[in-house]
Design a protein around this motif. Structure first.
Motif, PDB file in Angstrom:
ATOM      1  N   ILE A 240       0.951  -1.110   0.197  1.00 26.15           N
ATOM      2  CA  ILE A 240      -0.041   0.080   0.033  1.00 26.15           C
ATOM      3  C   ILE A 240       1.089   1.098  -0.075  1.00 26.15           C
ATOM      4  O   ILE A 240       1.643   1.496   1.122  1.00 26.15           O
ATOM      5  CB  ILE A 240      -1.038   0.138   1.382  1.00 26.15           C
TER       6      ILE A 240
ATOM      7  N   THR B  98      -0.651  -8.734   8.712  1.00 26.66           N
ATOM      8  CA  THR B  98      -0.057  -8.847   7.591  1.00 26.66           C
ATOM      9  C   THR B  98       0.967  -9.782   7.793  1.00 26.66           C
ATOM     10  O   THR B  98       1.475 -10.330   8.914  1.00 26.66           O
ATOM     11  CB  THR B  98       0.954  -7.465   7.547  1.00 26.66           C
TER      12      THR B  98
ATOM     13  N   ILE C 293       4.037  -0.937   3.780  1.00 34.85           N
ATOM     14  CA  ILE C 293       2.978   0.251   4.052  1.00 34.85           C
ATOM     15  C   ILE C 293       3.861   1.265   3.955  1.00 34.85           C
ATOM     16  O   ILE C 293       4.714   1.374   4.681  1.00 34.85           O
ATOM     17  CB  ILE C 293       2.194  -0.091   5.178  1.00 34.85           C
TER      18      ILE C 293
ATOM     19  N   LEU D 218      -2.260   0.919  12.256  1.00 37.58           N
ATOM     20  CA  LEU D 218      -2.153   0.376  10.967  1.00 37.58           C
ATOM     21  C   LEU D 218      -2.475  -1.117  10.905  1.00 37.58           C
ATOM     22  O   LEU D 218      -3.137  -1.385   9.960  1.00 37.58           O
ATOM     23  CB  LEU D 218      -0.850   0.649  10.265  1.00 37.58           C
TER      24      LEU D 218
ATOM     25  N   ILE E 242       7.172  -0.779   7.331  1.00 32.99           N
ATOM     26  CA  ILE E 242       6.380   0.562   7.455  1.00 32.99           C
ATOM     27  C   ILE E 242       7.406   1.583   7.244  1.00 32.99           C
ATOM     28  O   ILE E 242       8.043   1.552   8.249  1.00 32.99           O
ATOM     29  CB  ILE E 242       5.577   0.351   8.661  1.00 32.99           C
TER      30      ILE E 242
ATOM     31  N   SER F 116       4.842   6.706   7.345  1.00 32.56           N
ATOM     32  CA  SER F 116       3.390   6.520   7.717  1.00 32.56           C
ATOM     33  C   SER F 116       3.236   7.094   9.152  1.00 32.56           C
ATOM     34  O   SER F 116       3.924   6.912   9.785  1.00 32.56           O
ATOM     35  CB  SER F 116       2.992   5.061   7.545  1.00 32.56           C
TER      36      SER F 116
END
Length: 463
Positions: free
Chosen positions: A33, A59, A65, A84, A93, A96
């Motif tokens: 994403i 996940t 992400i 998240l 990650i 973010s």
């Protein structure tokens, strides 16, 4: 909707088990994403009977992400709750963030970004943050952290770099293993990160990590508040594994804590000499070995004077902050030390127990060098502003709120003179609505709100 309440957003994940038309289990997300820098605002999830509740249920590697912001979330789940990700086994990650409120109804694992990390693949978090409230006060709380709630240590690692947390982390009843960044971590590496959160728990509370087994902590700090038993400036409980802490500090004044570890099972792992005063924490010379060329910056006018990561703001404000001690309402009054440019403050707000002044998001106020304490008074049923004593940008339309009012209020009295008390404004003023100065008046309970076209003095009066 489940027939009795609105459940809100259905977390991402393919449903694998359906019972009574409701999804009981979902497969992990393994894709990518990229938010492209956009924000998702007002995300609402209310699933107090579900586990693994977050924007993404779970996940697995190679999940990615990046560049995604969730603003003003309201997320409630039973166990394993995050902003998240609920449960992770190998996500990456980056760049973010999550802001808002996250609530745990059950017993374990709640984090601002990730509820629980488990499995065999490392979790990577970099250039990311959480700012808001993490609340596990409903029942019991285990594994509560500003970024990650828990790490089960089953051969995986948690890597955190250039990230931070701020806000409140709460659990006041039966709570263990709470940290500003991680609740419980069995195999963790943290570099160039910090927390300014207020962490309130019961047992084993740490500024960075609540429970630590194997921990490498480098060039990081904590400068929030801590409360509970077995409280450490950086670690709540040292389990006795391999702990290496280098050039990492905590503020012994904001925390009122003089030990690095609340409980130290392995004597020698924890070094109490890394504690510093607030004044020392706000000086670059304190941070030996830190990279203030490429990673960190420090300015008295930003981030409460503590070091911040360069990716947070391009150019921090370095001038004088306004004087505003008369307006102490947390998250009501603008936090000027967190504003990039105090010469152009949008959505400026000043508030105390009697009321509030709030400008809109399109009007910029030059707040530098201003003495709001001298020139503004929000008192019992009145607001007085000495406009000539303030920058001209302050004389603009805004919304005013007055508390402790008896509704309905028939007349709002207004004066352009020097009257600075409610009695004088009522005695010498005129009807503000009739003069076309005050509009959009509402009065509910004991709260009066109205818009004004410009500033002098105002009082709520009634016949």
């Amino acid at each position: 909707h489940n027939g009795s309440q609105y459940l809100g957003f259905d977390p991402i994940g393919e449903c694998t088990v359906v019972i009574d038309s409701l999804c009981e289990s979902k497969s992990p997300f393994r894709g990518s994403i990229d938010g492209k820098g956009y924000e998702i605002t007002d995300l609402y999830i209310n699933r107090s009977s579900d586990d693994r509740v977050a924007f993404i249920t779970a996940t697995d590697a190679p999940a990615i992400i990046e560049n995604l912001s969730l603003e003003d979330v309201a997320i409630t789940g039973r166990d394993v709750v995050g902003g998240l990700i609920g449960e992770d086994d190998g996500a990456n990650i980056s760049y973010s963030s999550v802001t808002g409120n996250i609530i745990l109804i059950g017993q374990q694992s709640i984090g601002g970004l990730v509820g629980l990390n488990k499995g065999n693949t490392p979790l990577y978090i970099n250039n990311s943050y959480f700012n808001g409230t993490i609340d596990s006060t409903q029942l019991e709380g285990y594994f509560v952290g500003g970024l990650v709630g828990g790490d089960d240590g089953m051969g995986d690692l948690v890597y955190i770099d250039r990230s931070y947390s701020d806000g409140k982390i709460l659990c006041t009843d039966f709570c263990e293993w709470m940290g500003g960044l991680i609740g419980i971590g069995l195999d963790v590496e943290i570099t160039n990160s910090y927390s300014l959160a207020n962490v309130t728990g019961k047992d084993y509370v740490g500024g960075i990590q609540g429970y630590a087994a194997d921990l490498v902590l480098t060039n990081s700090y904590f400068a929030g508040t801590l409360s509970g038993t077995s409280v450490g400036g950086l670690v709540g409980f040292d389990e006795g594994g391999e702990i290496t802490i280098t050039n990492s500090y905590w503020d012994n004044e904001t925390t009122n804590i003089s030990v690095m570890c609340g409980e130290d099972a392995e004597v020698g792992n924890c070094d109490d000499s890394y504690q510093r005063t607030t004044a020392q924490m706000q000086q670059q010379s304190t941070y030996s070995g830190w990279d203030f060329t490429n990673i960190w910056n420090i300015s008295l006018g930003y981030n409460y004077g503590y070091p911040y990561l360069q990716w947070q703001e391009d150019v921090p404000y370095s001038g004088a902050l306004p004087i505003y001690t008369e307006f102490p309402i947390p998250k009501g009054t603008t936090n000027f030390s967190a504003v990039q440019d105090v010469t152009n403050v949008t959505n400026l707000t000043l508030a105390n127990q009697y009321g509030k002044i709030q400008f809109n998001s399109t009007h910029g106020i030059d707040a530098s060098y201003e003495d709001y304490d001298t020139n503004i008074e929000i008192g019992y049923r009145f607001i007085y502003v000495n406009t000539p004593g303030l920058d001209s940008t302050f004389n603009a339309s805004t919304q005013l709120t007055l508390n402790n009012v008896t509704c309905p209020v028939n007349t709002i009295h207004y004066t352009t003179g020097s009257e600075s008390t409610r009695a004088d404004i009522i005695a010498n003023g005129e009807d503000c609505e009739s003069a076309g100065i005050c509009t959009n008046k509402t009065c509910t309970g004991t709260t009066l709100r109205f818009n004004v076209s410009h500033f002098t003095g105002f009082a709520a009066g009634y016949d």
